[in-house]
Write a protein that holds these residues in place. Sequence first.
Motif, PDB file in Angstrom:
ATOM      1  N   GLN A   4      -1.397   5.309  -1.410  1.00  0.00           N
ATOM      2  CA  GLN A   4      -0.261   4.436  -1.184  1.00  0.00           C
ATOM      3  C   GLN A   4       1.013   5.649  -1.393  1.00  0.00           C
ATOM      4  O   GLN A   4       1.078   6.090  -2.530  1.00  0.00           O
ATOM      5  CB  GLN A   4      -0.175   3.424  -2.402  1.00  0.00           C
ATOM      6  N   PRO A   5       1.548   5.666  -0.276  1.00  0.00           N
ATOM      7  CA  PRO A   5       2.559   7.115  -0.341  1.00  0.00           C
ATOM      8  C   PRO A   5       3.500   6.671  -1.364  1.00  0.00           C
ATOM      9  O   PRO A   5       4.105   7.875  -1.819  1.00  0.00           O
ATOM     10  CB  PRO A   5       3.044   6.725   1.014  1.00  0.00           C
ATOM     11  N   GLU A   6       3.764   5.588  -1.904  1.00  0.00           N
ATOM     12  CA  GLU A   6       5.284   5.363  -2.916  1.00  0.00           C
ATOM     13  C   GLU A   6       4.619   5.677  -4.255  1.00  0.00           C
ATOM     14  O   GLU A   6       5.409   5.828  -5.283  1.00  0.00           O
ATOM     15  CB  GLU A   6       5.563   4.125  -2.902  1.00  0.00           C
ATOM     16  N   VAL A   7       3.167   5.676  -4.644  1.00  0.00           N
ATOM     17  CA  VAL A   7       2.621   6.193  -6.082  1.00  0.00           C
ATOM     18  C   VAL A   7       1.946   7.609  -6.064  1.00  0.00           C
ATOM     19  O   VAL A   7       1.568   7.643  -5.101  1.00  0.00           O
ATOM     20  CB  VAL A   7       1.642   4.960  -6.203  1.00  0.00           C
ATOM     21  N   PRO A   8       2.412   8.290  -6.808  1.00  0.00           N
ATOM     22  CA  PRO A   8       1.751   9.693  -7.293  1.00  0.00           C
ATOM     23  C   PRO A   8       0.416   9.583  -7.117  1.00  0.00           C
ATOM     24  O   PRO A   8      -0.123   8.463  -7.578  1.00  0.00           O
ATOM     25  CB  PRO A   8       2.555   9.957  -8.460  1.00  0.00           C
ATOM     26  N   ARG A   9      -0.259  10.665  -6.464  1.00  0.00           N
ATOM     27  CA  ARG A   9      -1.704  10.630  -6.487  1.00  0.00           C
ATOM     28  C   ARG A   9      -2.498  10.643  -7.737  1.00  0.00           C
ATOM     29  O   ARG A   9      -3.370  10.129  -7.913  1.00  0.00           O
ATOM     30  CB  ARG A   9      -1.830  11.571  -5.381  1.00  0.00           C
TER      31      ARG A   9
END
Length: 81
Positions: A4-9
Amino acid sequence: MEWQPEVPRWRQVYALLEERIDTGVYAPGTRLPSALDLAAEVGVSPVTARRVLRELRTAKLAYMEPGIGTFVSRLPTSPGD
C-alpha cells in the motif's frame, strides 16, 4: 506482498508479523525469521526488516536472545488464571 503506497513498508511488514503472532502462526516461544530471511521473504531491505523486529520487541510482542535470535513473547495470562 502487495504494498500500500500510502503506508510505510515497515508498518505493513509489522502488521503481517503481528497478524501471524495473533493467529498462532508464530506461537509464543517460536523463533522469528532473521532480518535477512524476513527481508528476502517479503521483499524489503534488511534495514527495514531489522526495524520491524525492533518494533516488535518495543511492543513486547517479541524478545531477543543475543546470538540466537528473536522470539515471540509469552502471552500474558488473564487475571484469575
